[in-house]
Scaffold this motif. Structure first.
Motif, PDB file in Angstrom:
ATOM      1  N   ARG A  58      -2.715   4.178  11.193  1.00 43.23           N
ATOM      2  CA  ARG A  58      -1.649   3.270  10.750  1.00 43.23           C
ATOM      3  C   ARG A  58      -1.189   2.348  11.872  1.00 43.23           C
ATOM      4  O   ARG A  58      -0.123   1.743  11.791  1.00 43.23           O
ATOM      5  CB  ARG A  58      -0.478   4.078  10.193  1.00 43.23           C
ATOM      6  CG  ARG A  58      -0.802   4.715   8.844  1.00 43.23           C
ATOM      7  CD  ARG A  58       0.268   5.706   8.415  1.00 43.23           C
ATOM      8  NE  ARG A  58       0.043   6.136   7.033  1.00 43.23           N
ATOM      9  CZ  ARG A  58      -0.800   7.107   6.688  1.00 43.23           C
ATOM     10  NH1 ARG A  58      -1.500   7.741   7.621  1.00 43.23           N
ATOM     11  NH2 ARG A  58      -0.961   7.439   5.407  1.00 43.23           N
ATOM     12  N   ASP A 108      -0.854  13.319   6.703  1.00 40.99           N
ATOM     13  CA  ASP A 108      -1.032  11.969   6.183  1.00 40.99           C
ATOM     14  C   ASP A 108       0.161  11.576   5.306  1.00 40.99           C
ATOM     15  O   ASP A 108       0.627  10.429   5.358  1.00 40.99           O
ATOM     16  CB  ASP A 108      -2.339  11.887   5.393  1.00 40.99           C
ATOM     17  CG  ASP A 108      -2.884  10.480   5.298  1.00 40.99           C
ATOM     18  OD1 ASP A 108      -2.967   9.808   6.351  1.00 40.99           O
ATOM     19  OD2 ASP A 108      -3.204  10.041   4.187  1.00 40.99           O
ATOM     20  N   GLY A 160       2.748   8.768   6.455  1.00 44.07           N
ATOM     21  CA  GLY A 160       2.697   7.654   5.515  1.00 44.07           C
ATOM     22  C   GLY A 160       3.944   7.479   4.665  1.00 44.07           C
ATOM     23  O   GLY A 160       4.043   6.504   3.908  1.00 44.07           O
TER      24      GLY A 160
END
Length: 375
Positions: A24, A366, A370
Motif C-alpha cells: 500500500r 491485510d 487496509g
C-alpha cells in the motif's frame, strides 16, 4: 511522500503486516529481536487450514490468506503443495459428523469418500476398520521453517522492506521505538510479536483475555523412495478441536464419547494430524497445555500418546522420529480469534491468533492495514 511504518517482530504476523503495508505504498522497517524468527511461526505443521474455520468471515479470511501465501511463496521460491486434507472415520458417530458437515457446507469444496476412495487418495491411511473420510481440497502445506526464513529476503529484494535483526525494542514512545539508546521513527508502529507485546505494553497484556498455549510436536524422517502421503491426514479428535466442524449437529454427541473414551487425550489437549513437507519429512502432533508459565521440559508420555493415536489412522513407510520440540503462542480466552489494540495514537498491536497464525495472518493483517477489519 509515502508514509513510513515500523513492524516489531518477524514471525508470520510481522511478515504479513509488512507485506500489507508495503503493497500500500508504505516504507517499511521490520525490527526483530533475534537473528531470525525462531518462535511459534516455525514450530508448526505448515498447514494453511481453511477447513478448520467456520463459514463466513473466518473462512473467507483463510481463503484470502491462502491467495497471499501463494504470491509470497512464488516470490520467495519456496515449496508448497495444495494437498487438501483427509479426516478419517472409524466409528459411526465420526461418519455421521462427516456426512452432516458435507451437507451443510454449501460453499466449501468438500466431499464424503468411502473407504476405497479414501485409500485411493492416500497410501498412508490405515485401512483397518476404515469407514470413510471427509476430503477437502482447500488446504495447502508449506514448510514453515523454509518459508518464514525466505520471505524476508523476498520482501527486501522485491518490495524494498528493511529488516533489522538482533535488535530488541525496549520502549515505544510514538512516533519512535527504542532499543537502548538507538531509536527509529515512523508514521505508524505495529507490535506483532507476543513477547514484545508482553514487555512493551505489560498493563495491556495483563488486562487482555489472553493465556498461552504450549504444544508438543515431532517430525518423522524423510520417507524412503520419495514416498508421499498425499493430503494432510487427521484423526477423529480433530473434529472437536476446530470451530468449523460445529456446523455438524451431531458433534456434541461425538465429543461426549471422546470425553469417555479419550479423557486423558482431552486432558492434554491432544488431537493428531500429519503433514508432509517437500523433503518427504512428516510433521505430527500435537498437544495443548494452557498457562502463563510452563515447565520447559517436554513430556515423553504426551509424544507417546500422539504416536499411538496416529497409528490408528495412518501408517508410514518409516515411523522414525528424528526431531521433537514444543512451541508456545498466545491464545485468546474469550472465544475471540485475535486481538487488535491501539494502546496509543499511531500504535497497533496484532496478536492472539492462537493456532491459526499460518491460516489467517496474511488475511487478517491485510484487513487491518487496509481498513476493512471488523472485530
Amino acid at each position: 511522500m509515502s508514509k513510513s511504518a515500523i513492524v516489531i517482530g518477524a514471525g508470520i504476523v510481522g511478515l504479513a503486516t509488512a507485506r500489507a503495508l508495503v503493497t500500500r505504498g508504505y516504507k517499511v522497517t521490520v525490527i526483530e529481536r533475534s537473528s531470525k524468527a525462531v518462535g511459534a511461526s516455525i514450530r508448526n505443521f505448515g498447514m494453511v487450514w481453511p477447513i478448520g474455520q467456520p463459514e463466513g468471515t473466518l473462512y473467507e479470511r483463510a481463503l484470502h490468506a491462502k491467495s497471499i501465501w501463494k504470491e509470497m511463496l512464488a516470490g520467495a521460491k519456496c515449496w508448497s503443495q495444495e494437498a487438501g486434507s483427509l479426516h478419517m472415520a472409524y466409528h459411526q458417530d465420526e461418519l455421521e459428523v462427516i456426512r452432516q458437515f458435507v451437507e451443510v457446507s454449501a460453499y466449501r469444496p468438500v466431499s464424503f469418500l468411502n473407504a476405497e476412495e479414501t485409500l485411493a487418495k492416500s497410501p498412508a491411511v490405515n485401512p483397518d476398520g476404515l469407514l470413510g473420510s471427509l476430503y477437502s481440497t482447500d488446504e495447502m502445506i508449506v514448510d514453515p521453517r523454509e518459508a518464514i526464513a525466505a520471505i524476508p529476503g523476498y520482501l527486501t529484494a522485491a518490495l524494498g522492506v528493511t529488516f533489522i535483526w538482533n535488535t530488541a525494542i525496549s520502549k515505544v514512545e510514538y512516533p519512535a521505538v527504542f532499543s537502548g539508546t538507538k531509536s527509529w521513527s515512523a508514521d505508524e508502529i505495529f507490535v506483532c510479536s507476543g513477547q514484545d507485546f508482553e514487555t512493551l505494553y505489560p498493563e495491556q497484556f495483563s488486562a487482555a483475555p489472553l493465556t498461552k498455549c504450549k504444544l508438543q510436536m515431532m517430525r518423522l524422517e524423510a520417507q524412503p523412495d520419495d514416498w508421499r502421503i498425499g493430503p494432510a491426514l487427521c484423526g477423529g479428535l480433530s473434529f472437536i478441536h476446530y470451530q468449523g466442524f460445529k456446523a455438524a449437529a451431531s458433534l456434541p454427541g461425538l465429543k461426549a464419547r471422546y470425553e469417555r473414551d479419550y479423557a486423558e487425550y482431552l486432558k492434554w489437549g491432544i488431537h493428531v494430524m500429519a503433514s508432509q513437507n517437500g523433503l518427504g519429512e512428516i510433521t505430527v502432533g500435537d498437544s495443548h497445555e494452557y498457562a502463563l508459565t510452563f515447565d520447559p521440559f517436554d513430556r515423553e508420555f504426551i509424544n507417546t500418546m500422539i504416536l499411538d493415536y496416529l497409528g490408528t489412522f495412518a501408517q508410514f513407510k518409516s515411523p522414525k522420529v528424528f526431531q521433537s520440540w514444543h512451541g508456545i503462542y498466545p491464545k485468546m480466552t474469550n472465544g475471540a480469534t485475535e486481538i487488535v489494540l491501539k494502546p496509543e495514537s499511531g500504535v497497533t498491536i496484532l496478536n492472539g491468533l492462537g493456532g491459526n497464525g499460518m491460516t489467517l495472518s496474511f488475511g487478517l493483517c491485510d484487513e487491518v492495514v487496509g481498513g476493512t477489519y471488523r472485530s
